[in-house]
Design a protein around this motif. Structure first.
Motif, short mmCIF file in Angstrom:
data_model
loop_
_atom_site.label_atom_id
_atom_site.label_comp_id
_atom_site.label_asym_id
_atom_site.label_seq_id
_atom_site.Cartn_x
_atom_site.Cartn_y
_atom_site.Cartn_z
N ASN A 28 -18.36 91.98 16.12
CA ASN A 28 -17.29 91.22 16.71
C ASN A 28 -16.72 92.28 17.85
OD1 ASN A 28 -17.09 88.76 15.09
ND2 ASN A 28 -16.42 90.44 13.59
N GLU A 29 -16.56 91.52 19.07
CA GLU A 29 -15.94 92.19 20.22
C GLU A 29 -14.41 91.94 20.06
OE1 GLU A 29 -16.91 93.50 23.28
OE2 GLU A 29 -18.75 94.26 22.39
N HIS A 30 -14.12 90.89 19.26
CA HIS A 30 -12.54 90.66 19.13
C HIS A 30 -12.42 89.88 17.88
CE1 HIS A 30 -14.28 87.27 21.62
NE2 HIS A 30 -13.64 86.59 20.69
N PHE A 31 -11.35 89.87 17.41
CA PHE A 31 -10.80 88.99 16.19
C PHE A 31 -10.10 87.72 16.77
CE2 PHE A 31 -11.08 92.79 12.94
CZ PHE A 31 -12.31 92.27 12.57
N VAL A 32 -10.60 86.60 16.24
CA VAL A 32 -9.68 85.36 16.87
C VAL A 32 -8.70 84.90 15.80
CG1 VAL A 32 -11.51 83.89 16.23
CG2 VAL A 32 -9.82 83.14 17.99
N PHE A 33 -7.29 84.95 16.29
CA PHE A 33 -6.53 84.40 15.35
C PHE A 33 -5.95 83.05 15.77
CE2 PHE A 33 -4.30 88.91 16.12
CZ PHE A 33 -5.15 89.44 15.07
N GLY A 34 -6.35 81.93 14.90
CA GLY A 34 -6.26 80.48 14.93
C GLY A 34 -4.46 80.24 15.17
N ARG A 35 -4.20 79.05 15.54
CA ARG A 35 -2.74 78.71 15.79
C ARG A 35 -1.94 78.80 14.77
NH1 ARG A 35 -2.72 73.15 19.06
NH2 ARG A 35 -0.70 73.70 19.04
N PHE A 36 -2.40 78.68 13.55
CA PHE A 36 -1.57 78.91 12.39
C PHE A 36 -1.41 80.30 12.03
CE2 PHE A 36 -5.70 78.73 10.91
CZ PHE A 36 -6.24 77.54 11.16
N GLU A 37 -2.03 81.39 12.76
CA GLU A 37 -1.96 82.62 12.50
C GLU A 37 -0.98 83.19 13.61
OE1 GLU A 37 -6.04 84.14 10.56
OE2 GLU A 37 -6.37 82.82 12.28
N GLY A 38 0.04 82.54 14.00
CA GLY A 38 0.96 82.96 15.32
C GLY A 38 1.78 84.37 14.87
N ALA A 39 2.07 84.54 13.63
CA ALA A 39 2.68 85.59 13.35
C ALA A 39 2.00 86.97 13.79
CB ALA A 39 3.16 85.73 11.86
N LEU A 40 0.54 86.71 13.53
CA LEU A 40 -0.24 88.07 13.75
C LEU A 40 -0.37 88.01 15.28
CD1 LEU A 40 -1.26 86.91 10.96
CD2 LEU A 40 -3.63 87.87 11.65
N THR A 41 -0.42 86.86 16.20
CA THR A 41 -0.30 87.00 17.49
C THR A 41 0.65 87.67 17.89
OG1 THR A 41 -1.96 84.99 17.41
CG2 THR A 41 -0.27 85.36 19.35
N HIS A 42 1.98 87.17 17.34
CA HIS A 42 3.02 87.66 17.87
C HIS A 42 3.27 89.17 17.88
CE1 HIS A 42 7.39 87.95 19.06
NE2 HIS A 42 7.68 88.37 17.82
N TYR A 43 2.54 89.84 16.71
CA TYR A 43 3.07 91.54 16.75
C TYR A 43 1.93 92.14 17.26
CZ TYR A 43 -0.05 93.35 12.88
OH TYR A 43 -1.00 93.76 12.11
N HIS A 44 0.58 91.67 17.42
CA HIS A 44 -0.42 92.01 18.24
C HIS A 44 0.15 91.98 19.59
CE1 HIS A 44 -3.46 93.15 15.27
NE2 HIS A 44 -2.93 92.19 14.73
N ARG A 45 0.74 91.07 20.02
CA ARG A 45 1.01 91.02 21.51
C ARG A 45 2.15 91.87 21.83
NH1 ARG A 45 2.76 85.15 23.05
NH2 ARG A 45 0.44 84.99 23.38
N GLN A 46 3.20 91.99 20.94
CA GLN A 46 4.24 92.97 21.01
C GLN A 46 3.57 94.57 21.18
OE1 GLN A 46 7.34 92.19 21.40
NE2 GLN A 46 6.76 90.15 21.11
N LEU A 47 2.65 94.57 20.34
CA LEU A 47 2.07 96.34 20.31
C LEU A 47 1.41 96.50 21.88
CD1 LEU A 47 0.13 96.42 16.95
CD2 LEU A 47 1.87 97.92 17.92
N GLY A 48 0.81 95.47 22.47
CA GLY A 48 -0.07 95.31 23.44
C GLY A 48 0.98 95.56 24.68
N SER A 49 2.05 94.94 24.37
CA SER A 49 2.99 94.98 25.62
C SER A 49 3.72 96.37 25.87
CB SER A 49 4.20 93.64 25.46
OG SER A 49 5.08 94.09 24.57
N ILE A 50 3.92 97.05 24.57
CA ILE A 50 4.45 98.39 24.53
C ILE A 50 3.42 99.27 25.17
CG2 ILE A 50 5.26 100.32 23.35
CD1 ILE A 50 6.77 98.04 21.43
N LEU A 51 2.12 99.24 24.70
CA LEU A 51 0.99 100.19 24.96
C LEU A 51 0.22 99.98 26.16
CD1 LEU A 51 -0.38 100.26 21.33
CD2 LEU A 51 1.06 102.18 22.51
N GLY A 52 0.54 98.92 26.74
CA GLY A 52 0.21 98.40 28.09
C GLY A 52 -1.46 98.06 28.20
#
Ligand code: FES
Ligand SMILES: [Fe+2]
Length: 378
Positions: free
Chosen positions: A354-378
């Protein structure tokens, strides 16, 4: 002037209950707007791991333990936090403080593990002695250090804040607030005490361990004999507050609330709330206890999970203790199933499938924190 009450972000019990009953009726669950692709490199890269520690963990207010783990003056605990040896102690004045856990003479750590009843920390190497407030109190044969200013040789403090029953540290120059922490008011009852602490090392990246707590999509497949008989598969209420989330995992008995007037409904004993406190801590609620779970990153592929169990069940309440033990044993079975999946995912990383893992629409809490990490780390 009228006082302004800040708006609560998290829904109240009645609203959560209604959302769950509606999901049961319609075979639905909370959905986020989009799916998310998280690069697998973010779980494998040592460079990314080092940046997570340096730029997120050490510069955000990071929960380190519940207040109940250091409830009385003289209580202390020592452990590594984001790669730094840390000593947390409650002073005689009742204030919790944290320090870099190293003697100012030649660096020996001042304590290991956890304990109570301390009045001072005495270095086991040459006996330099520090107060619970970190002040250097005594240097044996002090005449050998004629120029030493004790005021400049106290334990090195770490920014510490006790809020809503949790102790937060910010080790380095703060760069990120964790706003919305006031949503935690009332989550940890002030009379809950520490029932026990457990610790386990898991051979996996900390985010794999974290991901497993934040979605109910695996409930039937992974927990067929444990959680699934009493909980719903893929039926959650997912809310965000600041960088954090709260995921509700309802129990099947919540259907009983249909007989209760909407405005009188209480969620007590009807679900588990999993609060994700950014970046690496979970607070999970159960009928008789709360678990504060810290996922301490040790290496890119190694995580130490420390679980603080808090309860209001009195130690001399035999019946209550038996029920508590039953609940804890039951949860342990399910948690063991989760850990098996975590280890499996970590092994799977080496496949490079896998190049990436895909989070489904019901896995939104995962999406939220990975996005937060990404926004801090750029
Ligand atoms: S290293 Fe602590 S007293 Fe010498
Ligand atoms: Fe699980």
């Amino acid at each position: 002037m009228t006082a302004v009450t800040p708006a609560r972000t998290l829904a109240d019990e009645q609203a959560v209950a209604q959302r769950i009953l509606d999901h049961i009726d319609h075979h639905t669950t909370d959905l986020s707007e989009h799916t998310w692709r998280e690069p697998v490199a973010n779980y494998r890269s040592t460079e990314r791991f080092e940046r997570e520690l340096a730029e997120v963990f050490r510069r955000c207010p990071t929960p380190v333990c519940p207040s109940a783990a250091v409830s009385a003056p003289g209580d202390y605990l020592a452990r590594d936090v984001a790669g730094t040896p840390i000593l947390v102690a409650r002073g005689r004045d009742g204030v919790v403080r944290a320090f870099r856990n190293a003697c100012r003479h030649r660096g020996v750590p001042l304590a290991d593990g956890a304990g109570c009843g301390r009045t001072a920390f005495v270095c086991r190497y040459h006996g330099w002695t520090y107060g619970l407030d970190g002040a250097l109190r005594h240097v044996p044969d002090g005449y050998g250090f004629p120029d030493l200013d004790p005021a400049e040789h106290g334990l090195v403090p770490v920014r510490t804040e006790e809020r809503h029953g949790l102790v937060f540290l910010t080790q380095d120059e703060p760069a990120h607030h964790n706003d919305a922490l006031d949503e935690l008011a009332g989550l940890i009852p002030p009379d809950a005490h520490l029932h026990g602490t457990t610790q386990i090392d898991i051979p996996a990246n900390w985010k794999i361990v974290m991901d497993g707590f934040l979605e109910g999509y695996h409930l039937r497949a992974t927990h067929r004999q444990t959680f699934y008989p009493i909980q719903f598969d893929n039926l959650n209420v997912i809310e965000r507050f600041g960088r954090n989330s709260r995921v509700a995992f309802p129990y099947r008995r919540i259907n009983k609330l249909r007989e209760v007037a909407a405005e009188d409904r209480s969620l007590d004993g009807m679900l588990t709330f999993v609060y994700h406190l950014f970046p690496n801590v979970v607070v999970a609620t159960f009928p008789l206890n709360l678990a504060v779970i810290v996922h301490e990153p040790l290496a890119v592929d190694r995580t130490r999970t420390i679980t603080y169990t808090l309860t209001r069940v009195a130690g001399d309440d035999a019946e209550g203790q038996a029920a508590l033990k039953q609940g804890l044993d039951f949860a342990d079975e399910g948690v063991a199933e989760d850990r098996e999946m975590v280890r499996a995912i970590q092994r799977g990383l080496a496949s490079r499938a896998n190049e990436h893992f895909v989070f489904g629409r019901f896995e939104g809490a995962l999406t939220h924190y990975h996005r937060q990490l990404g926004s801090i780390l750029g």
